[in-house]
Design a protein around this motif. Structure first.
Motif, mmCIF file in Angstrom:
data_model
loop_
_atom_site.group_PDB
_atom_site.id
_atom_site.type_symbol
_atom_site.label_atom_id
_atom_site.label_comp_id
_atom_site.label_asym_id
_atom_site.label_seq_id
_atom_site.Cartn_x
_atom_site.Cartn_y
_atom_site.Cartn_z
ATOM 1 N N VAL A 10 0.817 -1.217 0.000
ATOM 2 C CA VAL A 10 0.000 0.000 0.000
ATOM 3 C C VAL A 10 0.853 1.270 0.000
ATOM 4 N N ASN A 11 1.854 1.346 0.876
ATOM 5 C CA ASN A 11 2.676 2.560 0.988
ATOM 6 C C ASN A 11 4.053 2.400 0.362
ATOM 7 N N LEU A 12 4.207 1.367 -0.459
ATOM 8 C CA LEU A 12 5.491 1.087 -1.092
ATOM 9 C C LEU A 12 5.987 2.272 -1.920
ATOM 10 N N GLN A 13 5.056 2.956 -2.570
ATOM 11 C CA GLN A 13 5.427 4.060 -3.470
ATOM 12 C C GLN A 13 5.390 5.430 -2.795
ATOM 13 N N ALA A 14 5.067 5.483 -1.482
ATOM 14 C CA ALA A 14 4.914 6.767 -0.796
ATOM 15 C C ALA A 14 6.158 7.662 -0.868
ATOM 16 N N PRO A 15 7.382 7.155 -0.679
ATOM 17 C CA PRO A 15 8.557 8.041 -0.780
ATOM 18 C C PRO A 15 8.781 8.609 -2.183
ATOM 19 N N LEU A 16 8.066 8.094 -3.177
ATOM 20 C CA LEU A 16 8.230 8.566 -4.553
ATOM 21 C C LEU A 16 7.139 9.548 -4.977
ATOM 22 N N TYR A 17 6.235 9.911 -4.053
ATOM 23 C CA TYR A 17 5.161 10.849 -4.409
ATOM 24 C C TYR A 17 5.721 12.130 -5.024
ATOM 25 N N ASP A 18 6.756 12.670 -4.385
ATOM 26 C CA ASP A 18 7.326 13.925 -4.863
ATOM 27 C C ASP A 18 7.930 13.756 -6.258
ATOM 28 N N ALA A 19 8.534 12.597 -6.527
ATOM 29 C CA ALA A 19 9.133 12.336 -7.840
ATOM 30 C C ALA A 19 8.058 12.225 -8.917
ATOM 31 N N GLY A 77 6.196 -0.812 6.785
ATOM 32 C CA GLY A 77 7.365 -1.475 6.213
ATOM 33 C C GLY A 77 7.567 -1.184 4.737
ATOM 34 N N GLY A 78 6.473 -1.031 3.986
ATOM 35 C CA GLY A 78 6.601 -0.743 2.559
ATOM 36 C C GLY A 78 7.313 0.562 2.304
ATOM 37 N N ALA A 79 6.902 1.595 3.012
ATOM 38 C CA ALA A 79 7.528 2.907 2.844
ATOM 39 C C ALA A 79 8.994 2.875 3.262
ATOM 40 N N LEU A 80 9.293 2.190 4.375
ATOM 41 C CA LEU A 80 10.677 2.115 4.846
ATOM 42 C C LEU A 80 11.545 1.358 3.840
ATOM 43 N N ALA A 81 11.010 0.258 3.293
ATOM 44 C CA ALA A 81 11.782 -0.538 2.327
ATOM 45 C C ALA A 81 12.137 0.284 1.097
ATOM 46 N N THR A 82 11.176 1.084 0.619
ATOM 47 C CA THR A 82 11.470 1.930 -0.543
ATOM 48 C C THR A 82 12.464 3.029 -0.180
ATOM 49 N N GLY A 83 12.327 3.601 1.021
ATOM 50 C CA GLY A 83 13.271 4.623 1.473
ATOM 51 C C GLY A 83 14.692 4.090 1.534
ATOM 52 N N ILE A 84 14.847 2.864 2.074
ATOM 53 C CA ILE A 84 16.174 2.245 2.146
ATOM 54 C C ILE A 84 16.697 1.947 0.742
ATOM 55 N N SER A 85 15.818 1.440 -0.113
ATOM 56 C CA SER A 85 16.214 1.122 -1.486
ATOM 57 C C SER A 85 16.712 2.362 -2.217
ATOM 58 N N LEU A 86 15.998 3.466 -2.052
ATOM 59 C CA LEU A 86 16.404 4.713 -2.707
ATOM 60 C C LEU A 86 17.732 5.215 -2.146
ATOM 61 N N GLY A 87 17.929 5.022 -0.827
ATOM 62 C CA GLY A 87 19.186 5.443 -0.213
ATOM 63 C C GLY A 87 20.371 4.669 -0.755
ATOM 64 N N ILE A 88 20.166 3.376 -1.065
ATOM 65 C CA ILE A 88 21.251 2.538 -1.576
ATOM 66 C C ILE A 88 21.430 2.710 -3.084
ATOM 67 N N GLN A 89 20.288 2.706 -3.820
ATOM 68 C CA GLN A 89 20.347 2.751 -5.287
ATOM 69 C C GLN A 89 20.514 4.153 -5.853
ATOM 70 N N GLY A 90 20.064 5.153 -5.074
ATOM 71 C CA GLY A 90 19.998 6.504 -5.616
ATOM 72 C C GLY A 90 18.650 6.732 -6.267
ATOM 73 N N PRO A 91 18.423 7.903 -6.864
ATOM 74 C CA PRO A 91 17.130 8.217 -7.475
ATOM 75 C C PRO A 91 16.748 7.204 -8.560
ATOM 76 N N THR A 92 15.603 6.571 -8.414
ATOM 77 C CA THR A 92 15.106 5.607 -9.393
ATOM 78 C C THR A 92 13.605 5.439 -9.205
ATOM 79 N N LEU A 93 12.913 5.084 -10.261
ATOM 80 C CA LEU A 93 11.481 4.802 -10.185
ATOM 81 C C LEU A 93 11.213 3.299 -10.140
ATOM 82 N N PHE A 94 12.285 2.495 -10.035
ATOM 83 C CA PHE A 94 12.144 1.054 -9.865
ATOM 84 C C PHE A 94 13.064 0.593 -8.737
ATOM 85 N N PRO A 95 12.713 0.953 -7.490
ATOM 86 C CA PRO A 95 13.547 0.540 -6.358
ATOM 87 C C PRO A 95 13.452 -0.959 -6.115
#
Length: 382
Positions: A10-19, A133-151
């Protein structure tokens, strides 16, 4: 695991709202509308299909919810945009409506009808962990991968959800009523309205934290913290649920209502003065209220008052909850484009504090009446 995975999506994509918003040149109102599209899918599901699992069994709706979560995430991977975000959020809403109503009833049947508070704790625990957990997982993924729309978090969900949808056949069978109608309205057990309204108030703060706060963090160059903020907005509540379980439902509800305005005011101060510690502290307080004390108390009360139709009663409760979760966010998003983000949040805070005081007064009134009757009876006995 199934309930966790459905809510994880449900909140997996929440950190990407701004993007997504920046990609399509959208303002705050557009982002909050995309966020609330989730409720556009959820509400009809709760209204008309809340009792579906009574007819077809508990497992099929949960399996379908897992498939819908994977579908919504896949759409965002293939066509990442603000428009597809709206579609994906609506699909996720349908999945959540199917899974939470069937899952709450199913958990009680698995654990036993005399353990309503334990089953409510199990459901609130895994769904709280999933939503955060979904939002946190995407946040961590973005922190490791950098800006991406497929974390990487998206890939994880796409791998796990279909496997669980197939593995659900291993769960135990339960009784189903083949004569029950497919479409049935939600059930609102007598005396539970105050619990529904309280949950709506608490979740309105969570909705603001998930949808609007990341926008402000991004404007203050703190966008990388949005995943953690969203996680804390839910996870701290999970930590408080064992404490809430030991309290009577009315007492847990009162604690939750007291924490709601305190937490949001602290969060607002942190937003106003760019104090990340205050933002995180306020988020923890509101999480304890929303997903800790209030959520567990309301779900346990509903389950105990509707032993013969818990799926429809759960649907009724979530109608309250998600009305609070979405409507203030949409209104605040529109006001943010007119007045600015912080003024809109301050206006919401003032309204929320006033509404909480009214509900607390109503909640305490029966208790005061019982005390007065007790004193009167004691005097008469003398």
């Amino acid at each position: 695991m199934c309930l966790f995975t459905v809510t994880f999506a449900v909140n997996l994509q929440a950190p990407l709202y701004d993007a997504y918003a920046a990609q399509n040149d959208m303002g705050a109102a557009a982002v909050t509308i995309a966020f609330a599209a989730y409720v556009a899918g959820l509400m009809p599901t709760l209204l008309f299909l809340g009792g579906l699992s009574n007819r077809i069994g508990r497992k099929p709706p949960i399996a379908l919810a897992l498939a819908l979560g994977a579908t919504a995430t896949g759409i965002l991977v293939i066509w990442p945009s603000w428009a597809t975000l709206i579609i994906a959020r609506a699909i996720l809403g349908v999945g959540t409506g199917l899974a939470t109503t069937a899952g709450t009833a199913y958990m009680t049947e698995i654990l036993g009808g005399n353990r309503t508070k334990s089953s409510a704790l199990a459901v609130t625990s895994v769904t709280s962990l999933g939503f955060g957990g979904g939002a946190l997982a995407t946040g961590i993924s973005l922190g490791i991968q950098g800006p991406t729309l497929f974390p990487a978090s998206f890939a994880l969900l796409l791998a796990v959800a279909p496997c669980l949808a197939l593995a659900i056949i291993l769960l135990p069978k339960t009784h189903r009523d083949t004569n029950a109608p497919l479409l049935r309205m939600p059930l609102f057990p007598k005396g539970t309205g105050i619990f529904g309204i309280s949950l709506a108030l608490a979740w309105s703060v969570t909705g603001m934290t998930i949808a609007v706060v990341p926008l402000q963090l991004a404007r203050n160059d703190l966008g990388s913290w949005s995943g953690l903020v969203i996680f804390l907005a839910i996870f701290t509540g999970f930590l408080c649920q064992p404490i809430a379980k030991r309290l009577k439902n009315n007492a847990a509800l009162t604690v939750g209502l007291c924490l709601v305005p305190i937490g949001f005011v602290i969060l607002l101060i942190g937003m106003r003065f760019d104090l990340l510690a205050a933002v995180l502290a306020g988020t923890c307080f509101t999480s304890a209220a929303s997903y800790g004390f209030t959520y567990l108390a309301a779900l346990a009360e509903i389950s105990s008052r509707a032993p013969d139709d818990r799926a429809r009663a759960t649907a009724g409760l979530f109608i309250y909850a998600y009305a609070g979760f979405s409507v203030p966010v949409i209104v605040s998003g529109v006001l943010a484009d007119i007045l600015g983000l912080l003024p809109a949040m301050m206006l919401f805070a003032a309204t929320m504090v006033a509404a909480t005081l009214v509900v607390l007064t109503r909640l305490k009134r029966p208790a005061l009446a019982r005390c007065a009757n007790f004193d009167q009876d004691r005097q008469m006995s003398r």
